[in-house]
Design an enzyme around this catalytic site. Sequence first.
Site, PDB file in Angstrom:
ATOM      1  N   VAL A  90       0.744  -1.177  -0.012  1.00 43.74           N
ATOM      2  CA  VAL A  90      -0.061   0.076  -0.045  1.00 43.74           C
ATOM      3  C   VAL A  90       1.027   1.299  -0.127  1.00 43.74           C
ATOM      4  O   VAL A  90       0.213   2.171  -0.304  1.00 43.74           O
ATOM      5  CB  VAL A  90      -0.743  -0.131   1.395  1.00 43.74           C
ATOM      6  CG1 VAL A  90      -0.164   0.190   2.494  1.00 43.74           C
ATOM      7  CG2 VAL A  90      -1.979   1.159   1.018  1.00 43.74           C
ATOM      8  N   ALA A  93       5.544  -5.274   7.210  1.00 49.73           N
ATOM      9  CA  ALA A  93       4.219  -5.277   6.623  1.00 49.73           C
ATOM     10  C   ALA A  93       4.052  -4.589   5.303  1.00 49.73           C
ATOM     11  O   ALA A  93       4.923  -3.555   5.015  1.00 49.73           O
ATOM     12  CB  ALA A  93       3.043  -4.804   7.629  1.00 49.73           C
ATOM     13  N   ASP A  94       3.623  -5.382   4.331  1.00 48.50           N
ATOM     14  CA  ASP A  94       3.103  -4.483   2.893  1.00 48.50           C
ATOM     15  C   ASP A  94       1.727  -3.949   2.698  1.00 48.50           C
ATOM     16  O   ASP A  94       1.504  -2.720   2.242  1.00 48.50           O
ATOM     17  CB  ASP A  94       3.498  -5.683   1.844  1.00 48.50           C
ATOM     18  CG  ASP A  94       4.724  -5.945   1.655  1.00 48.50           C
ATOM     19  OD1 ASP A  94       5.300  -5.327   0.632  1.00 48.50           O
ATOM     20  OD2 ASP A  94       5.323  -6.824   2.213  1.00 48.50           O
ATOM     21  N   ARG A  95       0.844  -4.335   3.572  1.00 48.77           N
ATOM     22  CA  ARG A  95      -0.388  -3.786   3.929  1.00 48.77           C
ATOM     23  C   ARG A  95      -1.071  -4.331   5.048  1.00 48.77           C
ATOM     24  O   ARG A  95      -1.133  -5.429   5.375  1.00 48.77           O
ATOM     25  CB  ARG A  95      -1.096  -4.126   2.545  1.00 48.77           C
ATOM     26  CG  ARG A  95      -2.505  -3.144   2.540  1.00 48.77           C
ATOM     27  CD  ARG A  95      -3.224  -3.551   1.340  1.00 48.77           C
ATOM     28  NE  ARG A  95      -2.821  -2.995   0.201  1.00 48.77           N
ATOM     29  CZ  ARG A  95      -3.077  -2.068  -0.675  1.00 48.77           C
ATOM     30  NH1 ARG A  95      -4.361  -1.336  -0.463  1.00 48.77           N
ATOM     31  NH2 ARG A  95      -2.390  -1.898  -2.099  1.00 48.77           N
ATOM     32  N   ALA A 135      -0.639  -8.233   5.470  1.00 49.30           N
ATOM     33  CA  ALA A 135      -0.103  -8.704   4.333  1.00 49.30           C
ATOM     34  C   ALA A 135       1.491  -8.707   4.453  1.00 49.30           C
ATOM     35  O   ALA A 135       1.964  -7.532   4.433  1.00 49.30           O
ATOM     36  CB  ALA A 135      -0.602  -8.193   2.990  1.00 49.30           C
TER      37      ALA A 135
END
Length: 367
Positions: free
Chosen positions: A98, A249-251, A259
Amino acid sequence: MAASDALQSIVYSRGSLRLLDQRKLPLEMEYIDVKSSADGWNAIRDMVVRGAPAIAIAAALALAVEVSDLDFIGTPEEAASFVSKKLEYLVSSRPTAVNLSDAATKLQTLVSKAAETAKDSKSIFQVYIEAAETMLVDDVADNKAIGSHGAVFLQRQLANSKKISVLTHCNTGSLATAGYGTALGVIRALHSGGVLEKAFCTETRPFNQGSRLTAFELVHEKIPATLIADSAAAALMKQGHVQAVIVGADRIAANGDTANKIGTYNLAISAKHHSVQFYVSAPVTSIDLSLPSGDEIVIEERSPKELLNSEGGLGKQVAASGISVWNPAFDVTPANLITAIITEKGVITKTDADGSFDIKGFLLPAK
């Protein structure tokens, strides 16, 4: 203008951007020149640069380099539209993180507003360049704040432990950000404070970001560390070698579902079973309040070659020809498996009432 860490994935000065080719680490350190948004898109998609914060910064700066000497003929509105379309293109390079879409949206809003009063297209590009450069500087400061908040919180939570050993997954250090790191930033802060016993890192198959990158950073900075196979994590916890797991964390969805690199969910389940605290460490730009839960997070699937060939797809074939492959780049860890979320604004803990995260409530006063 560049981050001050010894290891830099992003080397930038106005009109020039070089990205460390992380596919060749730890054996080679080679930088690739990025001169346009197309170069940036390819570098992100091909994982020359990776890590949610780093790809957002790299994308923004790639376009900054492109427009720094662009012979553009058009109105301020047309210049803003040009920037906006280029940013949309860059977002398509990796959809799960995100940070990239969040940065693009902020920059699009900025240039659109600037176009209302700008006298020429050049001033639009100048506004954009300065904003992208500010993102680079702010990312390093945010990372250091994450490290500080995380180290203090872990010491309070693990007050009975004289020294703390932690397990981390994938790469969340200076190579995954503009500098210092998120989860690895917490480990750095623990080490600087003299309370880190050891950092364990997983190899993180199939692209081996842990063995190639995290181990490289830990050795480079002389942080006591041990590399383990992904499949050894549960055994490590069972034997009591770690008190906490810290991941990036990526999102992060509004309810705390997270995620992150594939294999994170496995670690969270093992941590829950062995009563090991499990922390997510990320900037607030990784939080997506528009998503109620992790069920709505789009999961990128990568090339079958990453599993069929050695070296994350870059080496020789090792699997049988004709076998089908499922290769998601990320998985989603449910919020109920997460102890707390560490951000540059502070640590998000669960409410006493129902044991859930009130992320929206935390962010409103923090902004």
